[in-house]
Design an enzyme around this catalytic site. Structure first.
Site, PDB file in Angstrom:
ATOM      1  N   LYS A  46      37.616  37.871  29.653  1.00 42.48           N
ATOM      2  CA  LYS A  46      36.603  37.710  30.891  1.00 42.48           C
ATOM      3  C   LYS A  46      35.610  38.173  30.282  1.00 42.48           C
ATOM      4  O   LYS A  46      35.583  39.306  29.854  1.00 42.48           O
ATOM      5  CB  LYS A  46      37.283  37.782  31.973  1.00 42.48           C
ATOM      6  CG  LYS A  46      36.088  37.533  33.337  1.00 42.48           C
ATOM      7  CD  LYS A  46      36.980  37.781  34.683  1.00 42.48           C
ATOM      8  CE  LYS A  46      36.360  37.204  36.158  1.00 42.48           C
ATOM      9  NZ  LYS A  46      37.292  37.319  37.265  1.00 42.48           N
ATOM     10  N   SER A  66      37.284  33.417  40.093  1.00 42.20           N
ATOM     11  CA  SER A  66      36.061  33.684  39.333  1.00 42.20           C
ATOM     12  C   SER A  66      36.602  33.492  37.731  1.00 42.20           C
ATOM     13  O   SER A  66      35.591  33.310  36.989  1.00 42.20           O
ATOM     14  CB  SER A  66      35.375  34.977  39.560  1.00 42.20           C
ATOM     15  OG  SER A  66      36.242  36.008  39.311  1.00 42.20           O
ATOM     16  N   SER A  79      41.281  35.900  41.949  1.00 34.19           N
ATOM     17  CA  SER A  79      40.207  35.311  40.672  1.00 34.19           C
ATOM     18  C   SER A  79      41.264  35.023  39.440  1.00 34.19           C
ATOM     19  O   SER A  79      40.790  34.635  38.627  1.00 34.19           O
ATOM     20  CB  SER A  79      39.106  36.137  40.414  1.00 34.19           C
ATOM     21  OG  SER A  79      38.067  35.974  41.076  1.00 34.19           O
TER      22      SER A  79
HETATM   23  N1  GLN Z   1      36.940  34.071  45.590  1.00 32.63           N
HETATM   24  C1  GLN Z   1      36.727  35.595  45.777  1.00 32.63           C
HETATM   25  C2  GLN Z   1      35.659  35.934  46.012  1.00 32.63           C
HETATM   26  O1  GLN Z   1      34.653  35.186  46.092  1.00 32.63           O
HETATM   27  C3  GLN Z   1      37.561  36.384  44.643  1.00 32.63           C
HETATM   28  C4  GLN Z   1      36.927  36.672  43.563  1.00 32.63           C
HETATM   29  C5  GLN Z   1      37.569  37.591  42.665  1.00 32.63           C
HETATM   30  O2  GLN Z   1      38.768  37.953  42.507  1.00 32.63           O
HETATM   31  N2  GLN Z   1      36.915  38.181  41.626  1.00 32.63           N
HETATM   32  O3  GLN Z   1      35.316  36.956  46.420  1.00 32.63           O
END
Ligand code: GLN
Length: 503
Positions: A80, A155, A179
């Site tokens: 990532k 994400s 994410s």
């Molecule tokens: N969807 C969640 C957010 O937008 C989780 C994001 C993540 O785990 N980085 O905060």
């Protein structure tokens, strides 16, 4: 010979050790697959062909010299783009860091490479990991390999999609509120968010420091277990104060019978409005697969789960606001040219460097931490956090793992969820685990009737029982494989065999 997308991590490492093919051949086949498939997937922000071929050549040289090869020898892995790797940019999919060259390598990346893995590049993500669809990337969207008109989740959408399209065998993502697990479920791959502290975050750009955790994606539970072994090898990382020693072998117990294990379900959650009938059916299928193997299903409750979203969207943005203060155009990040004063430069650098969602989170965080507001939201959110953690502790008195959905639905179409609060609401099933700091894994269980999109279940477990969690995940995978067209390790059909032939 085989296509690279048909081989598991273990098969690649074993094939290289046996001399069936070289790490260089694997790297070339991988780069070829990426070359052909990337047009359709767009999982990568950067493909590091030179680094990949260099690492593969090292692996081949080790073998030629009779040296021992690592357990991930020659296995192609993507990272990532919030993970530093010397020789690559680390952009967090933000204009703010568009040209930021990594000055060091993150521990998680280093450990994968130490285990012999071949680093092939950096994957797309929601900007600074804010989001659930990868649509907030400043650079481009990433398509779900099962249906390119749908989001891959987020994400860590690029990391999930790259594995699902057979572009790489393994990838790493980060999970602050789901994410890893949610994109894994949308893309039909296995994704593990380990217990907070299990994997070092040193060298991973911080979002919510009390929530962030790094973990692997793979096309099977075994591949994910192999990656975990690499990530915990070397023990505690003194460069991340939350890192803990985890002296377990994640692979050793995978095939042990799950008979007698207890898996909790939360009946009230099944009634949740918005939970699709298909996702519910997937849970039923996983439950039947576990029961067939002698797993006992017990009912548990997490009574404060309903407050989890509110607590998460207070704690997360507050920590993000603090963490992202460093991107001011002086210490880090894009610097607006031609400004008359420092104040103007800071304001314009931030205004032009960050996208809409990153701004929204930081403004929310700034507000929540303000004097007078803090007591009203931040403090109660921490109290909810304690309650949720306590709920989990109680629940794990009567079960070894809890099974629940990963997301209320399968992957949605681009643009279908555009209201931020609607997107936040879809995190319902994943965020409570980050709040409590426990591990969770997403396992594919089949495909949705009609759309053909991957269906998954989530298994959550007590702190530092991630190896047990993978054992239950393996039982689901094993059971499902016998009952359904779903085959573990499956690459999304449209991409199977496109490039990637091992010469
Ligand atoms: N969807 C969640 C957010 O937008 C989780 C994001 C993540 O785990 N980085 O905060």
């Amino acid at each position: 010979m085989a296509n690279i997308d048909q081989l598991s991590a273990r098969q690649i490492a074993a094939g290289i050790a046996a001399g069936d093919f070289s790490a260089t051949e694997v790297a070339r086949a991988t780069l070829d697959a990426i070359d052909v498939r990337e047009d359709g997937v767009q999982a990568f922000l950067q493909v590091s062909a030179d680094l990949a071929l260099e690492a593969a050549a090292k692996t081949d040289a080790r073998r030629a010299a009779g040296e021992e090869l690592g357990p991930l020898a020659g296995v192609p892995v993507a990272f990532k783009d919030n993970m530093h790797l010397i020789g690559t940019r680390t952009t967090c999919a933000s204009r703010m860091l568009e040209n930021y060259e990594s000055t060091f390598t993150a521990t998680c990346v280093q450990r994968m490479i130490c285990a012999g893995a071949t680093p092939v590049g950096k994957t797309n993500m929601d900007e600074f990991a804010f989001g659930s669809s990868t649509e907030s990337s400043a650079f481009h969207r990433t398509n779900n390999p099962w249906d390119t008109s749908r989001v891959p989740g987020g994400s860590s959408g690029g990391s999930a999609a790259a594995v699902a399209a057979g572009e790489v065998t393994l990838s790493l993502g980060s999970d602050t509120g789901g994410s890893i697990r949610q994109p894994a479920s949308f893309c039909g791959v296995v994704g593990l968010k380990p217990t907070y502290g299990a994997v070092s975050r040193y060298g991973v750009v911080a979002f919510g420091s009390s929530l962030d955790q790094v973990g692997p994606f793979g096309r099977s539970v075994e591949d994910v277990a192999l990656a975990m072994n690499a990530l915990v090898a070397g023990g505690r990382d003194t460069l991340d104060s939350t890192s803990q020693e985890l002296p377990v072998d994640f692979v050793a117990q995978l095939e042990d019978s799950a008979e007698g294990m207890r898996v909790g379900i939360i009946p009230a959650l099944m009634e949740h409005e918005g939970l699709s009938a298909e996702v519910r059916a997937g849970l039923g299928r996983a439950r039947a697969a576990l029961e067939d193997q002698g797993v006992q299903i017990v009912e548990v409750d997490l009574p404060n789960m309903a407050s989890a979203i509110a607590a998460y969207y207070v704690i997360g943005p507050s920590e993000a606001f603090s963490n992202l203060a460093r991107f001011d155009g002086v210490r880090f990040g894009y610097q607006e040219p031609g400004c008359a004063t420092l104040a103007e430069q800071t304001a314009l650098s931030r205004a032009h460097g960050f996208g809409a969602e990153a701004k929204r989170r930081q403004m929310l965080g700034a507000y929540l931490l303000a004097a007078g507001v803090y007591d009203k939201y931040y403090y109660p959110a921490q109290q909810v956090r304690t309650l949720i953690t306590q709920d989990y502790r109680n629940a794990y008195q009567s079960c070894d793992a809890i099974m629940l959905p990963c997301a209320p639905t399968t992957a949605w179409r681009f643009g279908e969820v555009s209201d931020p609060t609607q997107m936040y609401a879809s995190d319902l099933f994943t965020i409570s685990n980050n709040i409590a700091g426990n591990g969770g894994v997403s396992v594919p269980v089949g495909r949705e009737e009609g759309t053909g999109m991957p269906l998954a279940v989530q298994l959550q477990g007590p702190a530092f029982a991630d190896h047990t969690l993978l054992r239950v995940a393996r039982a689901v995978e094993r059971g499902i494989a016998g009952t359904d067209a779903f085959v573990p390790g499956t690459v999304a059909p449209a991409f199977v065999g496109k490039g990637g032939e091992l010469a």
